[in-house]
Design a protein around this motif. Structure first.
Motif, short mmCIF file in Angstrom:
data_model
loop_
_atom_site.label_atom_id
_atom_site.label_comp_id
_atom_site.label_asym_id
_atom_site.label_seq_id
_atom_site.Cartn_x
_atom_site.Cartn_y
_atom_site.Cartn_z
N GLY A 83 0.77 -1.23 0.00
CA GLY A 83 0.00 0.00 0.00
C GLY A 83 0.80 1.28 0.00
O GLY A 83 0.22 2.36 0.10
N ALA A 84 2.12 1.19 -0.12
CA ALA A 84 2.95 2.40 -0.07
C ALA A 84 2.63 3.32 -1.24
O ALA A 84 2.48 2.87 -2.38
N LEU A 85 2.53 4.61 -0.94
CA LEU A 85 2.35 5.65 -1.97
C LEU A 85 3.67 6.38 -2.10
O LEU A 85 4.04 7.18 -1.25
N ILE A 86 4.40 6.09 -3.17
CA ILE A 86 5.78 6.55 -3.32
C ILE A 86 5.80 7.71 -4.30
O ILE A 86 5.56 7.54 -5.49
N ASP A 87 6.10 8.91 -3.79
CA ASP A 87 6.20 10.08 -4.66
C ASP A 87 7.59 10.71 -4.62
O ASP A 87 7.80 11.77 -5.20
N ARG A 88 8.52 10.08 -3.91
CA ARG A 88 9.91 10.52 -3.89
C ARG A 88 10.82 9.32 -4.16
O ARG A 88 10.43 8.17 -3.98
N ASP A 89 12.05 9.60 -4.57
CA ASP A 89 13.00 8.53 -4.86
C ASP A 89 13.27 7.69 -3.62
O ASP A 89 13.25 8.19 -2.49
N VAL A 90 13.56 6.42 -3.84
CA VAL A 90 13.91 5.48 -2.78
C VAL A 90 15.33 5.00 -3.04
O VAL A 90 15.63 4.50 -4.12
N ILE A 91 16.19 5.15 -2.06
CA ILE A 91 17.61 4.82 -2.25
C ILE A 91 17.80 3.33 -2.52
O ILE A 91 16.97 2.51 -2.14
N PRO A 92 18.90 2.96 -3.18
CA PRO A 92 19.25 1.53 -3.28
C PRO A 92 19.35 0.91 -1.90
O PRO A 92 19.82 1.54 -0.95
N TYR A 93 18.88 -0.32 -1.78
CA TYR A 93 18.91 -1.10 -0.54
C TYR A 93 17.98 -0.53 0.53
O TYR A 93 18.02 -0.98 1.68
#
Length: 373
Positions: free
Chosen positions: A169-179
Motif C-alpha cells: 500500500g505504499a504511496l511513493i512520490d519521492r525517490d527510494v535509495i538503493p537497498y
C-alpha cells in the motif's frame, strides 16, 4: 505453435518455437522470440519486442497505447520485454512515447503479478517482483531486484534503487535509495535498510553494517546534507554499495526529487526528529481534529521520547489506531489520543516551524495529545 483461434497479423514475427494459445491477438510489428508462451486470451500490440522464455497469462495486455492525453497515434513508441519473465493475469504494460527515448522496458526474470499496471516509458530492471494491484506511473525507473508489495503506487519520474523494498500500500512520490525499505500509505518514507533483501542477495555482513551506519548518518536532519555526505564518504568510501547510495542521492537532488527520510510524515513523525529537536517545553493551542474542541497543551521533552501535559481535555480516538506513538511517550498505558493542529503556537520552536508543502500560506503546528487512564 499458433492455435487456430488466435488472430495474428501478417506483419508480426513469431519464432517457430514460440507458442500462441487460443483466442490470443498479436498485432503488427510484434516480434516474439523462441520459448515464449502466450497461454490464452493475450493481447499484444505493436511495436513490441518480446524476448525468450517468457510466460504470459490470460487477459494480459501488452504494448497498448500510452494512457497520456498528449500521445499521438504513431509508431515511434515501443515496448521491449527481455527474457524469462512471468506476466500474470490482467497485467497491462503500455509502450513508450516520443517525450523520452520512446521505449518502455521490462528487463529479464521479472514477475508481474495479476492486475499490475506498467505505464509508458517505465524502465523495470532485472529480477524485480511486482505484487498484485501495484501501479507504476509514467517514466518511473525501477532498479534491479526491487520488491514491491501489493497495492504499491509509484509516482511519475520516481526512481527506486536496486534491492529496494516497498511495503504493501505504499504511496511513493519521492525517490527510494538503493537497498532502502519504504512504507507509508500517505507519502511513503524511507524506514531504513532492507536487511532481508541485502542478505538474500549475498552481501557480506560488513557491507550490511556499513549500509546501516551510513544511512543513520544520512538521515540525520540536524546537519546539512553536504556535511553528512562528506562524513559518510570519509568513513565508508571503500564500500562500493555505500558509494552507490551517495551517487543516487546526489542525482535525486539534482533532479529536484530528493528522498523522503525515515519517520518524517504522518503519525510516525513523532519519533526520531522530535526526539532530537525539542529541548524545551512547547505550548500548543488549537482545535482537536477528533473531538472538535479547543485544546491548550504543553509538550514536554522526554529522555526517551515526548511527554504531554493535559488539562482535562475529552478525546475520542483510540490508541490502537496509532500504536507507534505509545512507544515514544513516557506516560505508561495510554487510553486516548488526540491529533492537534494549531496555527497559534510558539512560532520560534522547531516543532511549530514545520510547513506543509501543500499549504504555503502560514506555518502550522502538529502534535499528538495523549491522556493516561
Amino acid at each position: 505453435m499458433i492455435h487456430s483461434s488466435a488472430v495474428v497479423d501478417p506483419l508480426a514475427e513469431i519464432d517457430p518455437d514460440a507458442s500462441v494459445g487460443p483466442f490470443c491477438r498479436v498485432g503488427p510489428y510484434v516480434r516474439i522470440d523462441r520459448g515464449t508462451h502466450l497461454i490464452s486470451h493475450v493481447a499484444i500490440y505493436g511495436p513490441t519486442d518480446i524476448g525468450k522464455s517468457n510466460i504470459i497469462h490470460p487477459f494480459a495486455s501488452l504494448g497498448g497505447f500510452p494512457q497520456d492525453v498528449k500521445f499521438l497515434d504513431d509508431r515511434r513508441g515501443r515496448l521491449v520485454i527481455g527474457d524469462g519473465n512471468q506476466i500474470r493475469e490482467y497485467v497491462t504494460v503500455n509502450r513508450g512515447t516520443a517525450k523520452s527515448d520512446g521505449v518502455t522496458r521490462v528487463a529479464d526474470d521479472c514477475l508481474l503479478m495479476n492486475s499490475v499496471h506498467v505505464a509508458h516509458d517505465v524502465t523495470l530492471g532485472s529480477g524485480c517482483v511486482i505484487a498484485s494491484d501495484s501501479l507504476l506511473a509514467g517514466h518511473a525507473i525501477i532498479g534491479q531486484y526491487v520488491r514491491l508489495s501489493g497495492g504499491v503506487r509509484v509516482g511519475q519520474f520516481v526512481r527506486l534503487g536496486s534491492y529496494a523494498f516497498a511495503a504493501a500500500g505504499a504511496l511513493i512520490d519521492r525517490d527510494v535509495i538503493p537497498y532502502g525499505i519504504t512504507a507509508g500509505t500517505d507519502r511513503a518514507a524511507i524506514r531504513g535498510i532492507n536487511l532481508v533483501g541485502v542478505r538474500r542477495a549475498g552481501l557480506p555482513d560488513v557491507v550490511v553494517r556499513s549500509l546501516v551506519k551510513a544511512w543513520q548518518i544520512l538521515s540525520d536532519r540536524d546537519r546539512p546534507y553536504e556535511d553528512r555526505r562528506d562524513v559518510v564518504r570519509a568513513r565508508f568510501g571503500h564500500v562500493i554499495e555505500v558509494l552507490h547510495v551517495l551517487a543516487f542521492m546526489d542525482e535525486s537532488r539534482k533532479r529536484g526529487q530528493g528522498v523522503r527520510r525515515t519517520e518524517w510524515r504522518g503519525m510516525s513523525a513523532i519519533t526520531p526528529y522530535m526526539r532530537r529537536t525539542i529541548a524545551a517545553p512547547i505550548r500548543v493551542q488549537g482545535v482537536g481534529l477528533h473531538s472538535g474542541i479547543s485544546v491548550v497543551m504543553t509538550v514536554l521533552p522526554g529522555c526517551d521520547g515526548i511527554a504531554f501535559r493535559l488539562g482535562g481535555i475529552r478525546t475520542l480516538a483510540l490508541p490502537r489506531h496509532i500504536s507507534q506513538t505509545v512507544l515514544c511517550t513516557r506516560l505508561g498505558p495510554v487510553s486516548t489520543v488526540e491529533h492537534v493542529m494549531s496555527a497559534s503556537g510558539d512560532r520560534e520552536s522547531p516543532m511549530s516551524r514545520w510547513k506543509s508543502p501543500r499549504r504555503k500560506y502560514r506555518p502550522l503546528t502538529e502534535a499528538l495529545l495523549l491522556s493516561s487512564p
